[in-house]
Enzyme design. Structure first.
Site, PDB file in Angstrom:
ATOM      1  N   LYS A 155       0.859  -1.193   0.000  1.00 26.66           N
ATOM      2  CA  LYS A 155       0.000   0.000   0.000  1.00 26.66           C
ATOM      3  C   LYS A 155       0.888   1.234   0.000  1.00 26.66           C
ATOM      4  O   LYS A 155       1.483   1.604   1.009  1.00 26.66           O
ATOM      5  CB  LYS A 155      -0.912   0.027   1.235  1.00 26.66           C
ATOM      6  CG  LYS A 155      -1.999   1.072   1.089  1.00 26.66           C
ATOM      7  CD  LYS A 155      -2.207   1.836   2.359  1.00 26.66           C
ATOM      8  CE  LYS A 155      -1.918   3.261   2.453  1.00 26.66           C
ATOM      9  NZ  LYS A 155      -1.913   4.190   1.398  1.00 26.66           N
ATOM     10  N   GLU A 230       9.354   0.960  11.004  1.00 30.41           N
ATOM     11  CA  GLU A 230      10.444   1.905  10.735  1.00 30.41           C
ATOM     12  C   GLU A 230       9.823   3.286  10.819  1.00 30.41           C
ATOM     13  O   GLU A 230       9.071   3.674   9.932  1.00 30.41           O
ATOM     14  CB  GLU A 230      11.033   1.679   9.340  1.00 30.41           C
ATOM     15  CG  GLU A 230      11.589   0.294   9.087  1.00 30.41           C
ATOM     16  CD  GLU A 230      12.864   0.013   9.855  1.00 30.41           C
ATOM     17  OE1 GLU A 230      13.395   0.922  10.513  1.00 30.41           O
ATOM     18  OE2 GLU A 230      13.321  -1.146   9.806  1.00 30.41           O
ATOM     19  N   CYS A 264      13.844  10.201   7.125  1.00 33.72           N
ATOM     20  CA  CYS A 264      13.769   9.759   8.528  1.00 33.72           C
ATOM     21  C   CYS A 264      15.151   9.815   9.181  1.00 33.72           C
ATOM     22  O   CYS A 264      15.258   9.919  10.394  1.00 33.72           O
ATOM     23  CB  CYS A 264      13.206   8.357   8.599  1.00 33.72           C
ATOM     24  SG  CYS A 264      14.065   7.223   7.513  1.00 33.72           S
ATOM     25  N   GLU A 365      10.353  15.848  14.996  1.00 28.78           N
ATOM     26  CA  GLU A 365      10.768  15.585  13.619  1.00 28.78           C
ATOM     27  C   GLU A 365      10.110  16.624  12.707  1.00 28.78           C
ATOM     28  O   GLU A 365       8.887  16.701  12.630  1.00 28.78           O
ATOM     29  CB  GLU A 365      10.320  14.180  13.206  1.00 28.78           C
ATOM     30  CG  GLU A 365      10.791  13.810  11.827  1.00 28.78           C
ATOM     31  CD  GLU A 365      10.374  12.402  11.423  1.00 28.78           C
ATOM     32  OE1 GLU A 365       9.211  12.025  11.632  1.00 28.78           O
ATOM     33  OE2 GLU A 365      11.232  11.684  10.878  1.00 28.78           O
TER      34      GLU A 365
HETATM   35  P1  NAD Z   1       2.440   8.342   7.572  1.00 30.54           P
HETATM   36  O1  NAD Z   1       2.620   7.607   8.850  1.00 30.54           O
HETATM   37  O2  NAD Z   1       1.477   9.460   7.542  1.00 30.54           O
HETATM   38  O3  NAD Z   1       1.949   7.337   6.423  1.00 30.54           O
HETATM   39  C1  NAD Z   1       2.688   6.179   6.096  1.00 30.54           C
HETATM   40  C2  NAD Z   1       1.775   5.198   5.393  1.00 30.54           C
HETATM   41  O4  NAD Z   1       0.784   4.739   6.318  1.00 30.54           O
HETATM   42  C3  NAD Z   1       1.003   5.771   4.206  1.00 30.54           C
HETATM   43  O5  NAD Z   1       0.929   4.785   3.189  1.00 30.54           O
HETATM   44  C4  NAD Z   1      -0.368   6.024   4.786  1.00 30.54           C
HETATM   45  O6  NAD Z   1      -1.402   5.989   3.821  1.00 30.54           O
HETATM   46  C5  NAD Z   1      -0.517   4.867   5.751  1.00 30.54           C
HETATM   47  N1  NAD Z   1      -1.459   5.075   6.854  1.00 30.54           N
HETATM   48  C6  NAD Z   1      -1.901   6.250   7.374  1.00 30.54           C
HETATM   49  N2  NAD Z   1      -2.727   6.015   8.414  1.00 30.54           N
HETATM   50  C7  NAD Z   1      -2.803   4.672   8.559  1.00 30.54           C
HETATM   51  C8  NAD Z   1      -3.445   3.808   9.505  1.00 30.54           C
HETATM   52  N3  NAD Z   1      -4.199   4.300  10.482  1.00 30.54           N
HETATM   53  N4  NAD Z   1      -3.267   2.485   9.401  1.00 30.54           N
HETATM   54  C9  NAD Z   1      -2.468   1.970   8.412  1.00 30.54           C
HETATM   55  N5  NAD Z   1      -1.835   2.728   7.506  1.00 30.54           N
HETATM   56  C10 NAD Z   1      -1.986   4.057   7.580  1.00 30.54           C
HETATM   57  O7  NAD Z   1       3.898   8.754   7.135  1.00 30.54           O
HETATM   58  P2  NAD Z   1       4.329   9.664   5.897  1.00 30.54           P
HETATM   59  O8  NAD Z   1       3.897  11.051   6.197  1.00 30.54           O
HETATM   60  O9  NAD Z   1       3.912   9.029   4.614  1.00 30.54           O
HETATM   61  O10 NAD Z   1       5.916   9.533   5.967  1.00 30.54           O
HETATM   62  C11 NAD Z   1       6.689  10.311   6.802  1.00 30.54           C
HETATM   63  C12 NAD Z   1       7.089   9.556   8.040  1.00 30.54           C
HETATM   64  O11 NAD Z   1       7.713   8.328   7.701  1.00 30.54           O
HETATM   65  C13 NAD Z   1       8.105  10.296   8.884  1.00 30.54           C
HETATM   66  O12 NAD Z   1       7.768  10.236  10.248  1.00 30.54           O
HETATM   67  C14 NAD Z   1       9.398   9.530   8.646  1.00 30.54           C
HETATM   68  O13 NAD Z   1      10.344   9.637   9.651  1.00 30.54           O
HETATM   69  C15 NAD Z   1       8.895   8.147   8.475  1.00 30.54           C
HETATM   70  N6  NAD Z   1       9.888   7.347   7.766  1.00 30.54           N
HETATM   71  C16 NAD Z   1      10.611   6.433   8.449  1.00 30.54           C
HETATM   72  C17 NAD Z   1      11.579   5.676   7.795  1.00 30.54           C
HETATM   73  C18 NAD Z   1      12.392   4.656   8.525  1.00 30.54           C
HETATM   74  O14 NAD Z   1      12.930   3.787   7.873  1.00 30.54           O
HETATM   75  N7  NAD Z   1      12.499   4.723   9.836  1.00 30.54           N
HETATM   76  C19 NAD Z   1      11.784   5.847   6.439  1.00 30.54           C
HETATM   77  C20 NAD Z   1      11.027   6.793   5.762  1.00 30.54           C
HETATM   78  C21 NAD Z   1      10.055   7.525   6.446  1.00 30.54           C
END
Ligand code: NAD
Length: 463
Positions: A155, A230, A264, A365
């Site tokens: 997804k 992650e 991240c 962050e």
């Molecule tokens: P997000 O948490 O808003 O969304 C991530 C994914 O989860 C999207 O596909 C979203 O549609 C889905 N999602 C949203 N709500 C959900 C729910 N309730 N249940 C299941 N899925 C759901 O994150 P983002 O804004 O897309 O990305 C930014 C974040 O990702 C930052 O906090 C960043 O640090 C983190 N990140 C972490 C890593 C790592 O490896 N640690 C790598 C990249 C990004």
């Protein structure tokens, strides 16, 4: 018939594609297809499964420029970064193709018989992907999941689905059977939550924010799914007075402004030993001037726009008056880069110095091109500041003293540290967080463990 959403190019604000918003029934259908495809995928002889994955990697290589251009159009990242990331996708698939027939069990010395272990596939894996590294992070989950005999439903994030969709087509072109790798576009609150709760999904591999990760973990608990998370970060570069200051300062923009800071692993805190702060800032200002912002398809440009207008507003909010400390003082920027005029969600690379460790912009962050420069006195002070965060993803230590670099590397609570470098991610080495940056490891041979269960079999041989 699904509704659709329009995908926007963040550098031009023009529409580039319409993508379906899938619902609960379509998510369930994808899981059912994934479950059905599992036995045949696992029955393919290991060397043949490896061969299919290598063909998949070769498809990615053949379409590398197309994928890189698509990623840049969708995410706004500099084309050089997209090319590197697509190159990494192929490397990830080759690496895990090589692991298919090397993820071996063991025989264990026991009394009364023979004991052996098997690494069994989990079944259907759901991969939930953020918008900042869409194709790279998809591959980090697809590679080990397929190598260990699972099928996978991906997804992508709502705003950046294009390269994952193309990747699934390339998998089919490579001969990977239907149903083994599927992509379901749609909302996190619909498709994501359903995948996290679905009784036929055995594992959720989630990358995204800590807040959503918490929700995914809670939902997955209903069916005791395996979960890897992650999550976010607030990583620090720790720069000592014995470091090569020129190199440390010149490397700072790459460590925090890469991918427009939407990373991240961004070193969004530069902890600098007090005696060299002034010199460091002088050098850093020059480096920031060279961090060009503009059309991300131009290979000379270092940084594109923020991914969406809404995200740019979030980043701006961290610098608004009133963000500074408990007394609510203003946050003033020390150095700022230039941004283009006209359409595009631009935000300049920004250095805030000196920042107070208690300020919101120094604690949370930001996920944008903003670095907080915070002075420290000695090693003990540096460790205290570096660890004064609920996150623990990555970080850097800049010093010429080898023993100090190791003392610091052991003392900082983060899953990925580098010395005299800002490099956090390699195909061959494990990647993941400590504390609220999550758990589980991606990449390297370590990832294989979280896509399989160890089964122990004892065969009695005595009498
Ligand atoms: P997000 O948490 O808003 O969304 C991530 C994914 O989860 C999207 O596909 C979203 O549609 C889905 N999602 C949203 N709500 C959900 C729910 N309730 N249940 C299941 N899925 C759901 O994150 P983002 O804004 O897309 O990305 C930014 C974040 O990702 C930052 O906090 C960043 O640090 C983190 N990140 C972490 C890593 C790592 O490896 N640690 C790598 C990249 C990004």
């Amino acid at each position: 018939m699904s509704d659709t959403t329009t995908v926007i190019n963040p550098a031009t604000e023009s529409p580039i594609a319409d993508v379906p918003i899938r619902g609960l029934d379509e998510t369930d259908e994808a899981v059912a297809r994934s479950l059905e495809a599992g036995p045949a995928w696992r029955a393919i002889a290991p060397a043949d499964r490896a061969r299919l994955m290598r063909r998949f990697a070769a498809q990615v290589e053949e379409h590398a420029e197309e994928l890189a251009q698509l990623e840049t159009a969708n995410v706004g990242k500099a084309i050089g970064e997209s090319r590197d990331e697509v190159g990494m996708v192929a490397e990830v698939l080759y690496f895990y193709a090589g692991a298919v027939d090397k993820h071996r069990g063991a025989t264990v010395p026991v009394a009364g018989g023979v004991d052996m272990t098997f690494h069994e596939p989990l079944g259907v894996v759901a991969a939930i992907i953020p918008w900042n590294f869409p194709i790279a992070i998809t591959s980090w989950k697809v590679g080990p999941a397929l190598a260990t005999g699972n099928t996978i439903v991906v997804k992508p994030a709502e705003v950046t689905p294009l390269t994952a969709l193309r990747l699934a087509e390339l998998a089919l072109d490579a001969g990977i059977p239907e149903g083994v790798l599927q992509v379901v576009t749609g909302r996190g609150s619909v498709v994501g939550t359903r995948l996290a709760e679905h009784p036929d999904v055995a594992k959720v591999a989630f990358t995204g924010s800590t807040e959503v990760g918490r929700d995914v973990m809670a939902r997955a608990s209903g069916t005791i799914k395996r979960v890897t998370l992650e999550l976010g970060g607030k990583s620090a570069s720790v720069i000592f007075d014995d470091a090569d200051l020129e190199v440390a300062a010149a490397s700072t923009p790459g460590g925090v402004f890469a991918n427009a800071g939407q990373d991240c692993c961004a070193r969004s805190r530069a902890l600098v030993q007090r005696s060299v702060v002034d010199r460091y800032l002088e050098l850093l200002s020059k480096a920031v001037e060279g961090w060009t912002v503009g059309d991300p398809t131009d290979p000379t440009v270092k940084m594109g726009p923020m991914v969406t207008a809404a995200h740019r507003r979030v980043v701006e909010g961290f610098l608004a008056p009133g963000m500074g400390g408990a007394d609510g003082g203003p946050v003033s920027a020390y150095a700022r880069g230039a941004v283009p005029e006209g359409p595009g969600y631009w935000f300049p690379p920004t250095v805030v110095a000196p920042a107070e460790p208690g300020w919101r912009m120094a604690r949370e962050e930001i996920f944008g091109p903003v670095v907080a420069v915070i002075p420290f006195d000695d090693e003990e002070d540096a460790i205290r500041l570096a660890n004064d965060t609920p996150f623990g993803l990555s970080g850097s230590i800049w010093t010429r003293d080898g023993a100090r670099s190791l003392r610091m590397a052991r003392a900082i609570q983060a899953g990925n540290l580098s010395v005299n470098s800002n490099s956090s991610v390699r195909v061959q080495t494990s990647f993941g967080g400590m504390k609220q940056s999550g758990f589980g490891r991606e990449l390297g041979l370590e990832a294989l463990a979280s896509y399989s269960d160890v089964k122990n079999v004892f065969v009695a041989t005595d009498g």
